[in-house]
Design a protein around this motif. Structure first.
Motif, short mmCIF file in Angstrom:
data_model
loop_
_atom_site.label_atom_id
_atom_site.label_comp_id
_atom_site.label_asym_id
_atom_site.label_seq_id
_atom_site.Cartn_x
_atom_site.Cartn_y
_atom_site.Cartn_z
N GLY A 114 8.24 1.96 7.61
CA GLY A 114 9.40 1.32 6.99
C GLY A 114 9.27 -0.19 6.97
N ASP A 115 10.39 -0.85 6.69
CA ASP A 115 10.38 -2.30 6.55
C ASP A 115 10.58 -3.04 7.88
N GLN A 201 22.78 0.05 15.29
CA GLN A 201 21.80 0.81 14.51
C GLN A 201 22.06 2.31 14.61
N ASN A 202 22.40 2.78 15.81
CA ASN A 202 22.77 4.18 15.99
C ASN A 202 24.03 4.50 15.18
N ALA A 203 24.97 3.56 15.14
CA ALA A 203 26.20 3.76 14.36
C ALA A 203 25.89 3.88 12.88
N LEU A 204 24.98 3.04 12.38
CA LEU A 204 24.62 3.10 10.97
C LEU A 204 23.89 4.40 10.65
N TRP A 205 23.05 4.86 11.57
CA TRP A 205 22.33 6.13 11.35
C TRP A 205 23.30 7.30 11.29
N LEU A 206 24.24 7.35 12.23
CA LEU A 206 25.22 8.43 12.23
C LEU A 206 26.01 8.43 10.92
N ARG A 229 17.85 -0.42 5.70
CA ARG A 229 17.17 0.14 4.54
C ARG A 229 16.26 1.29 4.95
N ASP A 230 15.61 1.17 6.10
CA ASP A 230 14.80 2.28 6.61
C ASP A 230 15.66 3.52 6.83
N ILE A 231 16.83 3.33 7.44
CA ILE A 231 17.75 4.44 7.73
C ILE A 231 18.18 5.12 6.43
N LEU A 232 18.51 4.33 5.43
CA LEU A 232 19.00 4.89 4.17
C LEU A 232 17.88 5.65 3.44
N ARG A 233 16.68 5.13 3.50
CA ARG A 233 15.56 5.84 2.88
C ARG A 233 15.32 7.18 3.57
N GLU A 444 10.48 -15.68 11.95
CA GLU A 444 10.60 -14.34 11.38
C GLU A 444 10.44 -14.43 9.87
N ALA A 445 9.38 -13.81 9.34
CA ALA A 445 9.14 -13.82 7.90
C ALA A 445 10.27 -13.12 7.16
N GLY A 446 10.58 -13.60 5.95
CA GLY A 446 11.74 -13.09 5.22
C GLY A 446 11.47 -11.92 4.32
N ALA A 447 10.21 -11.67 3.95
CA ALA A 447 9.91 -10.63 2.96
C ALA A 447 10.45 -9.25 3.34
N PRO A 448 10.36 -8.79 4.61
CA PRO A 448 10.85 -7.45 4.93
C PRO A 448 12.34 -7.25 4.69
N PHE A 449 13.10 -8.32 4.55
CA PHE A 449 14.54 -8.17 4.29
C PHE A 449 14.83 -7.80 2.84
N PHE A 450 13.86 -8.02 1.96
CA PHE A 450 14.08 -7.79 0.53
C PHE A 450 13.58 -6.40 0.11
N ALA A 451 14.19 -5.88 -0.94
CA ALA A 451 13.79 -4.58 -1.48
C ALA A 451 12.84 -4.77 -2.65
N GLY A 452 12.10 -3.72 -2.98
CA GLY A 452 11.26 -3.74 -4.17
C GLY A 452 9.87 -4.28 -3.94
N PRO A 453 8.99 -4.11 -4.92
CA PRO A 453 7.59 -4.53 -4.77
C PRO A 453 7.39 -6.03 -4.90
N ASP A 454 8.22 -6.71 -5.67
CA ASP A 454 8.05 -8.15 -5.90
C ASP A 454 8.97 -8.95 -5.00
N ARG A 455 8.75 -8.87 -3.73
CA ARG A 455 9.62 -9.54 -2.77
C ARG A 455 9.29 -11.02 -2.68
N PRO A 456 10.29 -11.87 -2.59
CA PRO A 456 10.00 -13.28 -2.32
C PRO A 456 9.32 -13.43 -0.96
N THR A 457 8.33 -14.26 -0.89
CA THR A 457 7.58 -14.41 0.36
C THR A 457 7.82 -15.75 1.05
N HIS A 458 8.68 -16.60 0.46
CA HIS A 458 8.80 -17.95 0.98
C HIS A 458 10.06 -18.17 1.83
#
Length: 490
Positions: A114-115, A201-206, A229-233, A444-458
């Motif tokens: 996951g992300d 996180q457990n609350a969001l999963w439930l 986003r990992d939980i929702l996927r 902490e790099a920001g890319a994992p917070f974004f969805a999709g293949p063309d994530r901003p990397t800056h």
């Protein structure tokens, strides 16, 4: 520490005398790291009885190991692993059964990949840990937490310590949340509408498990909390990422077939944007129009050292369509793993049943300790202490960022513990993160917070809850110089 006699076994297919086999068992235990230096071995009588051999056989084996400096003898105390024994630093089993299972074929679903990025477990060893979500030991009230834990161990609280609540929770903790925590957010709830969880996180999963499946669509902020986003996927639902703006999630962008909306209106993760009151009302109106539910993650509302937090969505909800998620992980300590869900009774009933089938309930002693810590006023005192320290650090980090010409992309209007930063557009902050870590700087790099293949990397995030004010300036200077060197290479 004594080595349990139950860990000794003789291989029925082994060759050699019983004495040699016993020597080999002990030597392998030492060489593999399973037996540590200074640990006491079982007495010759106890080991002989356990293995079904004569005592003299064990004594002779110990004597030989003593001569080879694997063991040492301490008078009448017995035999111990020698300080000079060649013990490896990490235990690795010497005998393992071959794994012949085709695991990829055996899996029905996978949960890795996951992300959610890896964060170094030894973050505290870095000199400049701009890492988010970790506790500063200098701010945690360890003395009073310990006293509350000891009180929860008392005879009066024997049931909370040892009992099985099955699907229920500590009534003292639930009462405190209902009477003190939720009213601060304008929320009124009965105990039947509150469920204790193992963190947010457990609350969001439930919540995702109860409300979503492959036929339903979830709208989520982009960028957002990567673990959500990992939980929702994993739930198999259809996912609709909506790019946030300076005011958070735009209600008008919600797809017409949205079933559940996940949002962080008070302190958007990770941009820290705060949704204005007018937009909150617009979001509720749009959800009513779509007949959609809203899951409100209200993390960090306690850390409001700049201004009072805006009213929660749940407090403005007149339909019962908002499910509220709170947590003590950020305000007390991440390792506590205590959170809560507030929602309509029918929803809580289903979430409670699901929780009971997975983990029954969070540990009773932990809940009672937290209840005492909260009800005795220690929590409020800690929040005041944390807010003061974070306010000071916020001023220092904003000045350092300004002095070094770095760009803030988002800062919480009422506080929080992080800044959302923007590097030059051609920068890949994932690479920067790895390089800076070698210099003792954690970002902490920001890319994992974004969805999709063309994530901003800056983009990147700077947390200031785990770094002292005295080190912030030097750390920001290192980040600034790194970006400058990157531009020169380009």
């Amino acid at each position: 520490m004594a080595i349990s006699v139950e860990t000794f076994f003789l291989n029925p297919d082994a060759q050699g005398t019983l004495q040699a086999q016993i020597q080999q068992v002990v030597a392998e235990g030492i060489l593999s790291g399973r037996f540590h230096r200074g640990e006491k071995l079982p007495s010759s009588r106890k080991l002989a009885n356990h293995l079904g051999v004569s005592r003299i056989t064990v004594t002779l084996a110990y004597t030989e190991l003593l001569a080879n400096d694997y063991l040492t003898s301490r008078g009448r105390s017995g035999y111990f692993v020698s300080d000079n024994a060649p013990v490896p630093p990490v235990y690795a089993p010497s005998h393992r059964t071959p794994d012949r299972v085709d695991w990829p074929r055996a899996f029905c679903r996978t949960f890795t990949g996951g992300d959610t990025p890896h964060k170094p477990g030894d973050w505290h060893s870095y000199r400049f840990p701009f890492i988010y979500g970790q506790a500063d030991p200098t701010l945690f009230d360890h003395a009073n937490w310990r006293l509350c834990a000891l009180r929860a161990l008392g005879q009066k609280d024997f049931t909370s310590l040892t009992g099985d609540y099955y699907d229920q929770d500590d009534p003292l903790l639930v009462e405190f949340i209902a009477r003190h925590t939720l009213p601060r957010r304008g929320i009124a709830a009965r105990p039947e509408e509150i469920l204790i969880t193992m963190g947010a996180q457990n609350a969001l999963w439930l919540t995702a498990q109860v409300l979503l499946d492959s036929t339903r669509k979830a709208a989520v902020e982009d960028p957002c909390y990567h673990a959500l986003r990992d939980i929702l996927r994993q739930s198999g639902c259809q996912l609709a990422p909506l790019r946030v703006d300076a005011d958070g999630l735009p209600p008008q962008e919600l797809p017409s077939d949205t079933d559940v909306i996940f949002t962080t209106p008070s302190h958007q993760s990770p941009t820290t944007a705060t949704m204005p009151l007018a937009r909150r009302r617009a979001l509720l109106d749009r959800a009513r129009e779509l007949d959609a539910l809203i899951v409100e993650d209200d993390y960090e509302f306690e850390l409001a050292f700049l201004a009072a937090p805006s009213p929660s969505l749940k407090s403005l909800d007149s339909d019962g369509r908002v499910i509220y998620v709170g947590s003590f992980s950020k305000s007390l300590c991440p390792g506590l793993r205590l959170g809560y869900i507030v929602g309509s009774e029918p929803f809580i009933r289903q979430a409670r049943a699901l929780r009971a089938s997975v983990l029954r309930h969070p540990p009773g002693h932990l809940q009672r300790t937290a209840a005492y810590f909260l009800s005795l006023g220690h929590f409020d005192a800690q929040i005041r202490r944390m807010s003061k320290a974070l306010h000071e650090r916020r001023q220092v980090i904003e000045k350092a960022v300004s002095d070094h010409g770095l760009t803030i992309a988002g800062r919480g209007v009422y506080g929080g513990s992080s800044l959302w930063m923007q590097a030059p557009e051609e920068t890949d902050t994932s690479d920067c993160m790895r390089v800076l870590a070698k210099e003792g700087v954690l970002i902490e790099a920001g890319a994992p917070f974004f969805a999709g293949p063309d994530r901003p990397t800056h983009f990147y995030r700077l947390g200031y809850s785990s770094i002292s004010s005295a080190r912030i300036g030097e750390g920001i200077g290192k980040i600034s110089r790194h970006f400058a060197n990157q531009r020169l290479r380009i």
